[in-house]
Scaffold this active site. Sequence first.
Site, PDB file in Angstrom:
ATOM      1  N   GLY A 196       1.847   5.869   4.455  1.00 20.89           N
ATOM      2  CA  GLY A 196       0.874   6.538   5.310  1.00 20.89           C
ATOM      3  C   GLY A 196      -0.480   5.870   5.422  1.00 20.89           C
ATOM      4  N   GLY A 252      -0.985   2.903   6.978  1.00 23.06           N
ATOM      5  CA  GLY A 252      -1.077   2.114   8.198  1.00 23.06           C
ATOM      6  C   GLY A 252      -0.284   0.820   8.209  1.00 23.06           C
ATOM      7  N   LYS A 253       0.555   0.582   7.196  1.00 23.65           N
ATOM      8  CA  LYS A 253       1.298  -0.690   7.140  1.00 23.65           C
ATOM      9  C   LYS A 253       2.221  -0.843   8.348  1.00 23.65           C
ATOM     10  CE  LYS A 253       3.323  -0.133   3.158  1.00 23.65           C
ATOM     11  NZ  LYS A 253       2.959   1.299   2.982  1.00 23.65           N
ATOM     12  N   SER A 254       3.021   0.184   8.626  1.00 21.58           N
ATOM     13  CA  SER A 254       3.968   0.080   9.740  1.00 21.58           C
ATOM     14  C   SER A 254       3.247  -0.004  11.079  1.00 21.58           C
ATOM     15  CB  SER A 254       4.937   1.275   9.727  1.00 21.58           C
ATOM     16  OG  SER A 254       5.774   1.229   8.590  1.00 21.58           O
ATOM     17  N   GLU A 278       9.720  -2.908   4.752  1.00 16.43           N
ATOM     18  CA  GLU A 278      10.382  -2.299   3.588  1.00 16.43           C
ATOM     19  C   GLU A 278      11.883  -2.609   3.571  1.00 16.43           C
ATOM     20  OE1 GLU A 278       9.323   1.666   2.545  1.00 16.43           O
ATOM     21  OE2 GLU A 278       7.307   1.505   3.358  1.00 16.43           O
ATOM     22  N   GLY A 331       0.833  -1.194   0.000  1.00 18.42           N
ATOM     23  CA  GLY A 331       0.000   0.000   0.000  1.00 18.42           C
ATOM     24  C   GLY A 331       0.866   1.242   0.000  1.00 18.42           C
TER      25      GLY A 331
END
Length: 238
Positions: free
Chosen positions: A39, A41-43, A151, A36
Amino acid sequence: MKLISAQGLVKNFHGRPVIKGIDFDIEQGEVLALIGPNGVGKSTAIAMILGILPPDDGSIAYWRPDYRSFVGAQLQSTPFFEGYSAAENLKLFGALYHTRLSREQIQEKLESCHLADAGKTPAIKLSLGQQKRLAIGVTIVHHPELVVLDEPTAGLDPRARYEIKEMIQTMAQNSQTVLFSSHDMDEVEQIADRLIFMNDGRIVDAGKPETLMAKHGVGNLEALYLKLTPSQFKGGLQ
């Protein structure tokens, strides 16, 4: 077997919803890509999975009560022990995980990280690609059952990205479960068994790459990414 089952996860920061009720599972032995834009919300989702952030609502079920001892996590920056070499960092991180490494084992791990000739180099003086590989090396020094990589190839040149992809593929061959986030669709296509697409704090779709491409009528993952994560920018160029 499910390693992790998350239900209805919600997370707010300063009253603003960042994760808006997401459900997902992580299956044993799979390589799962979390995809995605920045910003979305992945992290934050990864931090909740790791127990770093508590969800404001929802629940996470783990495959064993002592799961933290069987997880390895490489976040976007890894604080190496300053003044210590790559080899010494591997040994020190091993000690933190209660894993004693012989000199031969340290050399084997350096070779698996493509750092065979850099063992005596101070970790903070390694190139960015070398530091990323060492960061993964210290993440898996204790042979975790679940490896989480946020990442791992961001900002790297093609050779460094290739070497990290090789490391992830080796983990899969060793029956380790891998969750990683990425913006590189070529990378995702080569190594991921299953995809989770996030946008605006929600999961917009999930499944095997070929199944999702067929479902949405696209021929490659880049087109799938663009379709599932439309831009939130409504204005024009000024």
